[in-house]
Enzyme design. Structure first.
Site, PDB file in Angstrom:
ATOM      1  N   ASN A 262      -3.403   2.439   7.080  1.00 14.18           N
ATOM      2  CA  ASN A 262      -2.526   2.974   6.049  1.00 14.18           C
ATOM      3  C   ASN A 262      -3.397   3.397   4.882  1.00 14.18           C
ATOM      4  OD1 ASN A 262      -0.681   3.632   4.113  1.00 14.18           O
ATOM      5  ND2 ASN A 262       0.059   1.559   3.782  1.00 14.18           N
TER       6      ASN A 262
ATOM      7  N   GLY B 220      -2.928   3.709  -4.285  1.00 15.20           N
ATOM      8  CA  GLY B 220      -3.549   4.461  -5.364  1.00 15.20           C
ATOM      9  C   GLY B 220      -4.877   5.093  -4.996  1.00 15.20           C
TER      10      GLY B 220
ATOM     11  N   GLN C  45     -12.807   1.167   0.300  1.00 10.72           N
ATOM     12  CA  GLN C  45     -13.069   2.296  -0.588  1.00 10.72           C
ATOM     13  C   GLN C  45     -13.753   1.834  -1.871  1.00 10.72           C
ATOM     14  OE1 GLN C  45      -9.128   3.949  -0.994  1.00 10.72           O
ATOM     15  NE2 GLN C  45      -8.889   4.049   1.224  1.00 10.72           N
TER      16      GLN C  45
ATOM     17  N   HIS D 213      -6.612  -2.490   9.036  1.00 14.64           N
ATOM     18  CA  HIS D 213      -5.957  -3.780   8.827  1.00 14.64           C
ATOM     19  C   HIS D 213      -6.242  -4.737   9.982  1.00 14.64           C
ATOM     20  CE1 HIS D 213      -3.189  -2.873   5.368  1.00 14.64           C
ATOM     21  NE2 HIS D 213      -3.481  -1.639   5.753  1.00 14.64           N
TER      22      HIS D 213
ATOM     23  N   GLY E 260      -4.873   7.082   2.546  1.00 18.27           N
ATOM     24  CA  GLY E 260      -4.936   8.511   2.308  1.00 18.27           C
ATOM     25  C   GLY E 260      -6.245   8.941   1.679  1.00 18.27           C
ATOM     26  N   PHE E 261      -7.136   7.975   1.397  1.00 17.89           N
ATOM     27  CA  PHE E 261      -8.455   8.256   0.847  1.00 17.89           C
ATOM     28  C   PHE E 261      -9.511   7.679   1.778  1.00 17.89           C
ATOM     29  CE2 PHE E 261      -5.583   8.410  -2.715  1.00 17.89           C
ATOM     30  CZ  PHE E 261      -6.073   9.406  -3.543  1.00 17.89           C
TER      31      PHE E 261
ATOM     32  N   CYS F 258      -9.412  -1.826   3.790  1.00 19.45           N
ATOM     33  CA  CYS F 258      -8.592  -0.718   3.306  1.00 19.45           C
ATOM     34  C   CYS F 258      -9.025  -0.271   1.905  1.00 19.45           C
ATOM     35  CB  CYS F 258      -7.120  -1.113   3.362  1.00 19.45           C
ATOM     36  SG  CYS F 258      -6.649  -1.639   5.018  1.00 19.45           S
ATOM     37  N   PHE F 259      -8.204  -0.528   0.893  1.00 19.57           N
ATOM     38  CA  PHE F 259      -8.587  -0.190  -0.472  1.00 19.57           C
ATOM     39  C   PHE F 259      -9.892  -0.889  -0.831  1.00 19.57           C
ATOM     40  CE2 PHE F 259      -7.429  -0.099  -5.189  1.00 19.57           C
ATOM     41  CZ  PHE F 259      -7.587   1.280  -5.295  1.00 19.57           C
TER      42      PHE F 259
ATOM     43  N   SER G 190       0.818  -1.214   0.000  1.00 21.07           N
ATOM     44  CA  SER G 190       0.000   0.000   0.000  1.00 21.07           C
ATOM     45  C   SER G 190       0.849   1.261   0.000  1.00 21.07           C
ATOM     46  CB  SER G 190      -0.931   0.013   1.216  1.00 21.07           C
ATOM     47  OG  SER G 190      -1.850  -1.063   1.174  1.00 21.07           O
TER      48      SER G 190
ATOM     49  N   GLY H  59      -4.352  -1.900  -0.754  1.00 25.67           N
ATOM     50  CA  GLY H  59      -3.570  -1.596  -1.946  1.00 25.67           C
ATOM     51  C   GLY H  59      -3.353  -0.098  -2.092  1.00 25.67           C
TER      52      GLY H  59
ATOM     53  N   GLU I  38      -5.617  -7.827  10.126  1.00 22.95           N
ATOM     54  CA  GLU I  38      -4.580  -8.863  10.259  1.00 22.95           C
ATOM     55  C   GLU I  38      -3.395  -8.382  11.084  1.00 22.95           C
ATOM     56  OE1 GLU I  38      -2.731  -6.143   7.650  1.00 22.95           O
ATOM     57  OE2 GLU I  38      -4.783  -6.922   7.631  1.00 22.95           O
TER      58      GLU I  38
END
Length: 427
Positions: free
Chosen positions: A327, A259, A289, A381, A329-330, A285-286, A55, A257, A383
Site C-alpha cells: 500500500n 503522506g 521511504q 507489509h 504511492g511513493f 512501507c513509509f 496508510s 503510514g 505482517e
C-alpha cells in the site's frame, strides 16, 4: 467534508475525477460529500483490513474485485480502531452477509462511521483509467449534495470542488493518524505459553507510530519482543527513554503510514539520530521511504502505486520471490547496485547501502539494507497474510539483528544482476 447521513435505498451518487471524468452510481455507506486521492486495490479479499489501514488516510479506495462485502464485518479483523479511507468505490456490494464471523454488514459499518461511498460503478473501466492517466484527486457526491435548488448540480461545479481539494504530494499526514500516547505490547499477552510466567522479553523495540497496523507489534511480540509504541512526535530523547539500559538487546522500528515522505522532515531527523547511535533499525512501507531519505536518496511519486496482496518481490539476500502485500504511492530512488555503494547523505557517513528487494512488476526499489550500519527496511507489509506468510522471516531477521549483531549484514545471493533487473520484462 459535508456531515453525512445514513444512506437511504437507491440514493443517487456521482464519482467525479479531477480531469472531469464522471461515473454515476448509487450511494453506498453514508451520503454526503468526500474528497481524496483516488487509488485502486487489487486484493480479492481483506477489505476490512484495507479500510482500517491508516496508510489510506485521505484516499478514496476503488476495489478492483467486483463483489465486495460478502463476509461482512467483525470486531477481530480491523488493523486500527476506525476506518481511515476517505471514500469507497465498489461495483457490486453484497446483498446479504454470508459468514459465521460477521457481526454486521459492510454497508452498515461504512454508514455508521460516516464513510461516503458509491456502488454500481464500472470499476474495471475506472481502474484502467487510473492506470493510464495516473491517480488523481476525486470526490464522491450523493444524496442532497448532488442537488441545488431542486435541480442537479452542474458537473463543472463538482469538478471545481475536486480540483480545489488538497493534493497528496507534499502532504504531511503521519501526525494525523499516530497515537497520542505511548503504549506497550508484551510478548506474554500474545504468546503466554512461551513467554509467560515471568519470562523476560528477548529484546525491546520502540515502534514509532506513523500509522501502525495492529498486527505489526503482535508479530514482534510473538517472537518474544516487548514493543513500546510511541507517537510520531517523539524525539530521540523520548526513544532512548523508552529503551532499557540493562544491556538487553534493543531496536527501533518505523511503521507504515500515509503522506509524502518528502514532507516528513521530523521523522527523517529522528531516524538519522537513531542511525548515528547505532541502534538496530527496521522500517516498513513509509519507514522504508524515510530510511531512503535519511540515507540521502530521493523519493518520487509512482504513477498509480502498489496496493493489494499479490505483488511479486525478489529478495536479493535469498534469491527467492515473495508474494507480498503493498500500500504505497511513493518509492525510493536508489541505484540497483548489488555490491552496495555509499549512501549520499553527508559525504557517505552512513556507509554502503544495497537495494535488497526489487519489485518484479516494475523494478521499483522494495527494500534497503545498510552494510555498515545495523539497519534495513522493506516497502511492503510483512505482517500481512499475502503469500500467505512469505515475508514473515523479516521479523526474524530484525530479531537476529538485535540479538546477534555480529552476523549482520546478510549476503546478497540473487542471481539477477542490476542490469538484468533494469532491462528484463518480468511478468
Amino acid at each position: 467534508m459535508t456531515p453525512p447521513a445514513t444512506t437511504p435505498a437507491a440514493t443517487s451518487a456521482a464519482l467525479v475525477l479531477e480531469d472531469g471524468t464522471t461515473y454515476r452510481g448509487r450511494a453506498y455507506g453514508a451520503t454526503g460529500t468526500t474528497f481524496g486521492e483516488i487509488v485502486f486495490s487489487t486484493g480479492m479479499t481483506g477489505y476490512q483490513e484495507t479500510l482500517t489501514d491508516p496508510s489510506y488516510h485521505r484516499q478514496i479506495v476503488v476495489m478492483t474485485a467486483p463483489h465486495v462485502g460478502n463476509t461482512g464485518v467483525n470486531d477481530e479483523d480491523p488493523e486500527s480502531d476506525r476506518i481511515w479511507v476517505s471514500g469507497y468505490v465498489v461495483r457490486d456490494p453484497a446483498r446479504r452477509v454470508s459468514s459465521w464471523r460477521a457481526q454486521h454488514s459492510l454497508g452498515e459499518e461504512l454508514a455508521g462511521q460516516g464513510i461516503v461511498g458509491i456502488s454500481d460503478v464500472d470499476t474495471r473501466a475506472l481502474t484502467r483509467r487510473l492506470r493510464e492517466e495516473g491517480v488523481m484527486r476525486a470526490g464522491i457526491f450523493s444524496g442532497d449534495d448532488l442537488v441545488r435548488g431542486g435541480y442537479p448540480r452542474p458537473v463543472e461545479e463538482l469538478v471545481a470542488e475536486v480540483q480545489a481539494s488538497p493534493q497528496m504530494a507534499g502532504a504531511d499526514l503521519a501526525r494525523e493518524v499516530s497515537t497520542t500516547e505511548a503504549y506497550t505490547v508484551e510478548p506474554a499477552t500474545v504468546n503466554p505459553a512461551e513467554y509467560g510466567a515471568g519470562k523476560a522479553p528477548i529484546a525491546t523495540v520502540v515502534a514509532v507510530d506513523l500509522g501502525i497496523k495492529t498486527m505489526t507489534p503482535v508479530r514482534l511480540a510473538e517472537r518474544g519482543v516487548r514493543v513500546v509504541v510511541v507517537p510520531q512526535s517523539s524525539t530521540i530523547a523520548d526513544v532512548e527513554a523508552a529503551l532499557p539500559d540493562d544491556g538487553t538487546p534493543t531496536g527501533v522500528f518505523f511503521s507504515n503510514g500515509p503522506g509524502d515522505p518528502g514532507a516528513a522532515g521530523h521523522e527523517v531527523e529522528l531516524l538519522r539520530a537513531v542511525l548515528d547511535r547505532g541502534i538496530p533499525f527496521f522500517g516498513i512501507c513509509f519507514g522504508n521511504q524515510l530510511l531512503g531519505r535519511a540515507l540521502g536518496y530521493g523519493t518520487y511519486k509512482l504513477g498509480y502505486g502498489h496496493r493489494g496482496i499479490n505483488q511479486p518481490v525478489l529478495d536479493r539476500t535469498t534469491a527467492k520471490v515473495e508474494v507480498t502485500a503493498h500500500n504505497h504511492g511513493f518509492a525510493v530512488d536508489a541505484p540497483l547496485d548489488e555490491e552496495g555503494s555509499a549512501a549520499p547523505h553527508d559525504g557517505g557517513r552512513y556507509g554502503r547501502v544495497v537495494v535488497s528487494h526489487v519489485g518484479l512488476n516494475d523494478r521499483v526499489v522494495e527494500g534497503l539494507t545498510c552494510l555498515d550500519l545495523p539497519a534495513f527496511s522493506v516497502q511492503y507489509h510483512p505482517e500481512a497474510a499475502a503469500g500467505p506468510h512469505d515475508a514473515a522471516y523479516l521479523f526474524d531477521r530484525f530479531v537476529g539483528l538485535m540479538t546477534n549483531p555480529a552476523a549482520w549484514p546478510p549476503a546478497i545471493k540473487s542471481p539477477h544482476s542490476a542490469a538484468q533487473i533494469n532491462t528484463e520484462e518480468n511478468h
